[in-house]
Design a protein around this motif. Sequence first.
Motif, short mmCIF file in Angstrom:
data_model
loop_
_atom_site.label_atom_id
_atom_site.label_comp_id
_atom_site.label_asym_id
_atom_site.label_seq_id
_atom_site.Cartn_x
_atom_site.Cartn_y
_atom_site.Cartn_z
N ASP A 1 0.95 -1.26 0.08
CA ASP A 1 -0.10 0.06 0.01
C ASP A 1 1.01 1.33 -0.08
OD1 ASP A 1 -2.02 -1.60 -0.02
OD2 ASP A 1 -2.55 -1.48 2.07
N VAL A 2 1.95 1.15 0.50
CA VAL A 2 3.07 2.13 0.50
C VAL A 2 3.40 2.32 -0.82
CG1 VAL A 2 5.40 2.86 1.27
CG2 VAL A 2 3.87 2.23 2.90
N LEU A 3 3.89 1.39 -1.56
CA LEU A 3 4.41 1.29 -2.98
C LEU A 3 3.58 2.13 -3.84
CD1 LEU A 3 6.28 -2.06 -2.96
CD2 LEU A 3 7.43 0.34 -2.68
N ASP A 4 2.30 1.84 -3.46
CA ASP A 4 1.27 2.66 -4.24
C ASP A 4 1.42 3.91 -4.41
OD1 ASP A 4 -0.91 1.66 -6.18
OD2 ASP A 4 -2.21 3.01 -4.82
N PHE A 5 2.12 4.51 -3.41
CA PHE A 5 2.41 5.98 -3.64
C PHE A 5 3.78 6.37 -3.77
CE2 PHE A 5 -1.59 5.61 -0.86
CZ PHE A 5 -2.42 6.72 -1.46
N THR A 6 4.74 5.37 -3.70
CA THR A 6 6.12 5.88 -3.49
C THR A 6 6.80 5.42 -4.92
OG1 THR A 6 6.76 3.97 -2.25
CG2 THR A 6 6.32 5.97 -1.18
N SER A 7 6.37 4.28 -5.22
CA SER A 7 6.95 3.68 -6.60
C SER A 7 6.35 4.11 -8.01
CB SER A 7 7.10 2.21 -6.53
OG SER A 7 8.04 1.51 -7.36
N CYS A 8 7.18 3.98 -9.07
CA CYS A 8 6.53 4.44 -10.23
C CYS A 8 5.73 3.08 -10.91
CB CYS A 8 7.52 4.95 -11.36
SG CYS A 8 8.91 3.72 -11.59
N ALA A 9 4.98 3.41 -11.83
CA ALA A 9 3.97 2.34 -12.42
C ALA A 9 5.03 1.31 -13.38
CB ALA A 9 3.24 2.92 -13.55
N ASP A 10 5.96 1.87 -13.81
CA ASP A 10 6.88 0.92 -14.55
C ASP A 10 7.54 -0.14 -13.62
OD1 ASP A 10 6.33 1.89 -16.86
OD2 ASP A 10 8.17 3.04 -17.10
N HIS A 11 7.81 0.40 -12.40
CA HIS A 11 8.49 -0.47 -11.62
C HIS A 11 7.62 -1.48 -10.83
CE1 HIS A 11 12.36 -1.02 -9.71
NE2 HIS A 11 11.95 -1.04 -8.59
N LEU A 12 6.10 -1.16 -10.64
CA LEU A 12 5.45 -1.94 -9.99
C LEU A 12 4.78 -2.95 -10.83
CD1 LEU A 12 3.22 0.50 -7.72
CD2 LEU A 12 4.72 -1.06 -6.95
N GLY A 13 4.67 -2.64 -12.09
CA GLY A 13 3.93 -3.54 -13.13
C GLY A 13 2.59 -3.36 -13.17
N LYS A 14 2.00 -2.21 -12.44
CA LYS A 14 0.53 -1.93 -12.38
C LYS A 14 0.53 -0.34 -12.33
CE LYS A 14 -0.03 -2.73 -7.61
NZ LYS A 14 -0.97 -3.34 -6.48
N PRO A 15 -0.39 0.25 -12.57
CA PRO A 15 -0.63 1.58 -12.63
C PRO A 15 -0.43 2.29 -11.15
CG PRO A 15 -2.34 0.85 -13.61
CD PRO A 15 -1.85 -0.41 -13.16
N ALA A 16 0.36 3.41 -11.00
CA ALA A 16 0.58 3.96 -9.57
C ALA A 16 -0.86 4.61 -9.13
CB ALA A 16 1.52 5.13 -9.66
N ALA A 17 -1.05 4.72 -7.94
CA ALA A 17 -2.11 5.43 -7.33
C ALA A 17 -3.44 4.40 -7.80
CB ALA A 17 -2.41 6.70 -7.78
N ALA A 18 -3.18 3.05 -7.86
CA ALA A 18 -4.41 2.30 -8.53
C ALA A 18 -5.44 1.94 -7.37
CB ALA A 18 -3.74 0.80 -8.96
N ASP A 19 -4.87 2.20 -6.01
CA ASP A 19 -5.89 1.78 -5.00
C ASP A 19 -6.96 2.94 -5.09
OD1 ASP A 19 -4.93 -0.49 -4.29
OD2 ASP A 19 -3.59 0.09 -2.96
N LEU A 20 -6.42 4.29 -5.05
CA LEU A 20 -7.07 5.63 -4.97
C LEU A 20 -8.07 5.34 -6.24
CD1 LEU A 20 -4.70 8.58 -4.35
CD2 LEU A 20 -6.35 7.49 -2.69
N LYS A 21 -7.65 5.09 -7.38
CA LYS A 21 -8.54 5.03 -8.44
C LYS A 21 -9.72 3.91 -8.31
CE LYS A 21 -4.82 6.56 -11.44
NZ LYS A 21 -3.61 6.25 -11.97
N LEU A 22 -9.32 2.78 -7.42
CA LEU A 22 -10.52 1.99 -7.12
C LEU A 22 -11.54 2.45 -5.90
CD1 LEU A 22 -8.35 -1.25 -7.35
CD2 LEU A 22 -10.31 -0.63 -8.75
N GLY A 23 -10.95 3.66 -5.51
CA GLY A 23 -11.80 4.14 -4.53
C GLY A 23 -11.54 3.56 -2.93
N LEU A 24 -10.35 3.07 -2.97
CA LEU A 24 -9.86 2.63 -1.80
C LEU A 24 -8.97 3.34 -0.81
CD1 LEU A 24 -8.71 -0.90 -3.11
CD2 LEU A 24 -11.01 -0.26 -2.29
N ALA A 25 -9.41 3.26 0.32
CA ALA A 25 -8.59 4.03 1.48
C ALA A 25 -7.42 3.30 2.24
CB ALA A 25 -9.40 4.77 2.36
N THR A 26 -6.30 3.19 1.92
CA THR A 26 -5.47 2.07 2.60
C THR A 26 -4.70 3.04 3.64
OG1 THR A 26 -3.72 2.86 0.98
CG2 THR A 26 -5.01 0.91 0.41
N GLY A 27 -3.50 2.17 4.01
CA GLY A 27 -2.89 2.78 5.42
C GLY A 27 -2.59 4.32 5.24
N PRO A 28 -1.55 4.61 4.35
CA PRO A 28 -1.16 5.89 3.98
C PRO A 28 -2.38 7.02 3.98
CG PRO A 28 -0.19 4.27 2.62
CD PRO A 28 -1.20 3.53 3.07
#
Length: 345
Positions: free
Chosen positions: A238-265
Amino acid sequence: RFHHTSISHLCSCSKTVSDEKYQDPFQLGRRDLKNLYEDIKKELLVSTAELKEMCDYYFDGKGKAFRPMIVVLMARACNIHHNNSREVQASQRSVAIIAEMIHTASLVHDDVIDDANSRRGKMTVNQIWGERKAVLAGDFILSAASVALARIGNTTIISVLTQVIEDLVRGEFLQLGSKENENERFAHYLEKTFKKTASLIANSCKAVSILGCPDPKVHEIAYQYGKNVGIAFQLIDDVLDFTSCADHLGKPAAADLKLGLATGPVLFACRQFPEMNAMIMRRFSKPGDVERARKYVLQSDGVQQTTYLAQRYCHEATREISKLRPSPEREALIQLTEMVLMRDK
């Protein structure tokens, strides 16, 4: 990589593994995981070429096999603790295979629910074959895992691992809902995290401990280790969703926010920026919500606080596994807690 700096000074004082005893978990677990994906594909013998192609798509051998590796290391650690046996039983290795199958089936289904278009740097099953077929492929992988589970022939193990499937469903329902009460939100988030991520690791570890050792205390150690590592793993995710770039993650960054999810950060940031409450309640659905929420998170200490929380869970996992008799596998499981905190994708 904000969280790296925030934990580096903490890691040095919690080092429980000296350099001489350092065991690379991936090296140590590799021999028991040899041909893992070939063995999974044997479980997925199917008549239709298309279904086979879909099932094989995520079992491409390119993943780190993180879950099966924890399971075989735990199996060895428990076997050594019990009677100094250095072999992994066939039934214990089967649990590692079943865990990876259940995990992958849940990814296929999650991607449908989230309408995701990329996973591990490639297109999702639902994007290529469509949602209906993806749901069926996930069901098929789960059914093959159930057949493999029945073949172990131990009703306790069946009960422990079917709990995982129930938790995955309940966790997904928790994710689809949200709490209006701010005080309940964090508990809701951690319960969802346990059910969706940690239950699989906790119960798989418990299953191999039951197969390798009759002592209920050892079963509880294995379960608690898996639970704490699993929660920490997801917190860092959930941290990496904010700190890592999309290329590195293998999925879009801020993906959780786009899904409407409020994670730990987000939940931690909300304490500093109360205006985020309304955004959380409407699941970041208004234009500009996702960008604003991301900005608030990065301005707050949400990333740092979530990382500290992950560290506390890893510390607890280390405390539990340290109750077992010393072995290279036990040291590798301790090392793994640090690797969970330091990963960047």
